[in-house]
Design a protein around this motif. Structure first.
Motif, PDB file in Angstrom:
ATOM      1  N   UNK A  38       0.833  -1.196   0.000  1.00  0.00           N
ATOM      2  CA  UNK A  38       0.000   0.000   0.000  1.00  0.00           C
ATOM      3  C   UNK A  38       0.863   1.240   0.000  1.00  0.00           C
ATOM      4  N   UNK A  39       0.257   2.358  -0.392  1.00  0.00           N
ATOM      5  CA  UNK A  39       1.006   3.587  -0.631  1.00  0.00           C
ATOM      6  C   UNK A  39       1.012   4.554   0.545  1.00  0.00           C
ATOM      7  N   UNK A  40       0.591   4.104   1.708  1.00  0.00           N
ATOM      8  CA  UNK A  40       0.485   5.000   2.857  1.00  0.00           C
ATOM      9  C   UNK A  40       1.088   4.366   4.099  1.00  0.00           C
ATOM     10  N   UNK A  41       1.480   5.190   5.084  1.00  0.00           N
ATOM     11  CA  UNK A  41       2.134   4.663   6.286  1.00  0.00           C
ATOM     12  C   UNK A  41       1.156   3.983   7.236  1.00  0.00           C
ATOM     13  N   UNK A  42       1.683   3.327   8.270  1.00  0.00           N
ATOM     14  CA  UNK A  42       0.813   2.689   9.268  1.00  0.00           C
ATOM     15  C   UNK A  42      -0.114   3.695   9.949  1.00  0.00           C
ATOM     16  N   UNK A  47      -4.050   1.620   5.713  1.00  0.00           N
ATOM     17  CA  UNK A  47      -3.374   0.616   6.526  1.00  0.00           C
ATOM     18  C   UNK A  47      -4.363  -0.144   7.401  1.00  0.00           C
ATOM     19  N   UNK A  48      -5.277   0.574   8.034  1.00  0.00           N
ATOM     20  CA  UNK A  48      -6.284  -0.066   8.889  1.00  0.00           C
ATOM     21  C   UNK A  48      -7.148  -1.021   8.073  1.00  0.00           C
ATOM     22  N   UNK A  53      -8.731  -6.538   6.397  1.00  0.00           N
ATOM     23  CA  UNK A  53      -9.103  -7.457   5.322  1.00  0.00           C
ATOM     24  C   UNK A  53      -8.044  -8.538   5.151  1.00  0.00           C
ATOM     25  N   UNK A  54      -6.766  -8.138   5.246  1.00  0.00           N
ATOM     26  CA  UNK A  54      -5.686  -9.104   5.081  1.00  0.00           C
ATOM     27  C   UNK A  54      -5.738 -10.232   6.094  1.00  0.00           C
ATOM     28  N   UNK A  69       4.148  -1.203   3.752  1.00  0.00           N
ATOM     29  CA  UNK A  69       3.824   0.213   3.588  1.00  0.00           C
ATOM     30  C   UNK A  69       4.917   0.921   2.802  1.00  0.00           C
ATOM     31  N   UNK A  70       4.525   1.611   1.717  1.00  0.00           N
ATOM     32  CA  UNK A  70       5.493   2.364   0.905  1.00  0.00           C
ATOM     33  C   UNK A  70       4.911   3.748   0.605  1.00  0.00           C
ATOM     34  N   UNK A  71       4.963   4.669   1.585  1.00  0.00           N
ATOM     35  CA  UNK A  71       4.343   5.983   1.396  1.00  0.00           C
ATOM     36  C   UNK A  71       5.216   6.939   0.604  1.00  0.00           C
TER      37      UNK A  71
END
Length: 325
Positions: A38-42, A47-48, A53-54, A69-71
């Motif tokens: 995903x493109x955003x941080x924790x 992320x939530x 879902x994961x 996470x890869x923001x």
């Protein structure tokens, strides 16, 4: 009857073994953990959502789902990393579709594109933003906020989850629609922006409900409006931003995608797992309480949603004259 040559029998037997081995390999997917990028941080909405879902998907797949996470760069860093991953079914991407549509229009052409480089597995959720202000700010509604900002042009800041994000563009549209002059302060995600917002360094922010709601409940932030096209069940008394007099809406669609070229059997397995997760009554209720509306949408239908988001937000970016490097 003429006897079948032994060489032909051997070739037929070998072909049958290969077919059997191929079927077995397909049936064994997944043989190892699946990375969900995903493109955003924790701690933010993406992320939530991805972790909730994961966790359920891993139960169906009987393999771990590893969140990565890869923001940064309005979501483009994570997008490019996911697009470059091997298309073997072991990397999936939790796409913040509305955000990706904005970034595609606001940034120069990137080396990856959500529509061109990915295949949709399924739509999973709508996660609208809400307009929040520090509880210390002397405003109780959008009208009062606009009046204050216009009375003090250039003296107030707005925080965002990062340049080129939905959080950023919502405020740009807000500025254009109201004539307010507010200075943009970009952060890398909600988790970095919210402490400064609560401390009063910024006067407003469009942020995800899962990230901001705990601070609203704690009395550190005040919610003035939701950016969705209709009021939310969890906040029935809070008007939409359009009801408050600022004419726009953003439902903020999320979907699960994989790099183009991923085997169909892997896509089908991921689809079954994500559908089981999203349609879980217990998870639906838990996520709704955090401002997330889980909504399973088949891949073909969600592809149309993606196309419409790119058309809509491409026009909004152009009208708001947002250009980022």
């Amino acid at each position: 009857m003429q006897a079948v040559p032994r060489s032909l029998l051997r070739r037929a037997g070998a072909a049958a073994l290969l077919a059997s081995a191929s079927f077995a390999a397909q049936a064994e997917y997944p043989e190892k953990a699946v990375t969900l990028m995903l493109s955003f941080p924790p701690a933010g909405a993406t992320d939530i959502l991805a972790r909730a879902i994961g966790q359920r998907m891993s139960e169906t797949l009987k393999q771990s789902i590893v969140i990565e996470n890869k923001p940064g760069a309005g979501g483009n860093i994570g997008l490019i990393a996911a697009a470059r991953a091997a298309p073997d079914g072991y990397t999936a991407y939790m796409a913040a579709v509305t955000n990706a549509a904005i970034a595609a229009a606001a940034y120069p052409p990137q080396s990856a594109h959500l529509q061109k480089d990915f295949v949709v597995v399924a739509g999973v959720a709508i996660v609208p933003h809400m307009l929040v202000v520090p509880s210390s700010l002397p405003v109780q509604n959008v009208g009062q906020l606009v009046a204050m900002l216009k009375a003090q042009p250039g003296k107030h800041n707005f925080a965002s989850q990062g340049a080129g994000t939905l959080s950023h563009l919502e405020s740009e549209v807000f500025k254009a629609a109201t004539g307010a002059e507010v200075v943009h302060i970009p952060y890398k995600g909600s988790s970095q922006a919210l402490p400064d917002l609560m401390a009063g360094s910024s006067s407003m922010m469009f942020d995800s409900i899962p990230a901001s709601m705990p601070h609203v409940k704690a009395g550190k932030l005040r919610v003035l409006a939701v950016a969705s096209s209709r009021r939310l069940a969890m906040l029935p008394e809070v008007p939409t931003i359009a009801e408050a007099g600022v004419n726009f809406s953003a439902d903020n669609h999320f979907g699960l995608m994989v790099p183009k070229g991923t085997p169909p059997q892997a896509i089908a397995a991921l689809d079954r797992a994500v559908r089981a997760a999203v349609e879980s009554p217990e998870l639906k209720q838990r996520m709704q309480e955090q401002g997330v509306e889980l909504r399973y949408t088949p891949g073909e239908d969600f592809t149309k949603v993606v196309d419409e988001e790119f058309r809509t937000w491409g026009k909004v970016v152009q009208q708001a004259k947002v250009r980022l490097e």
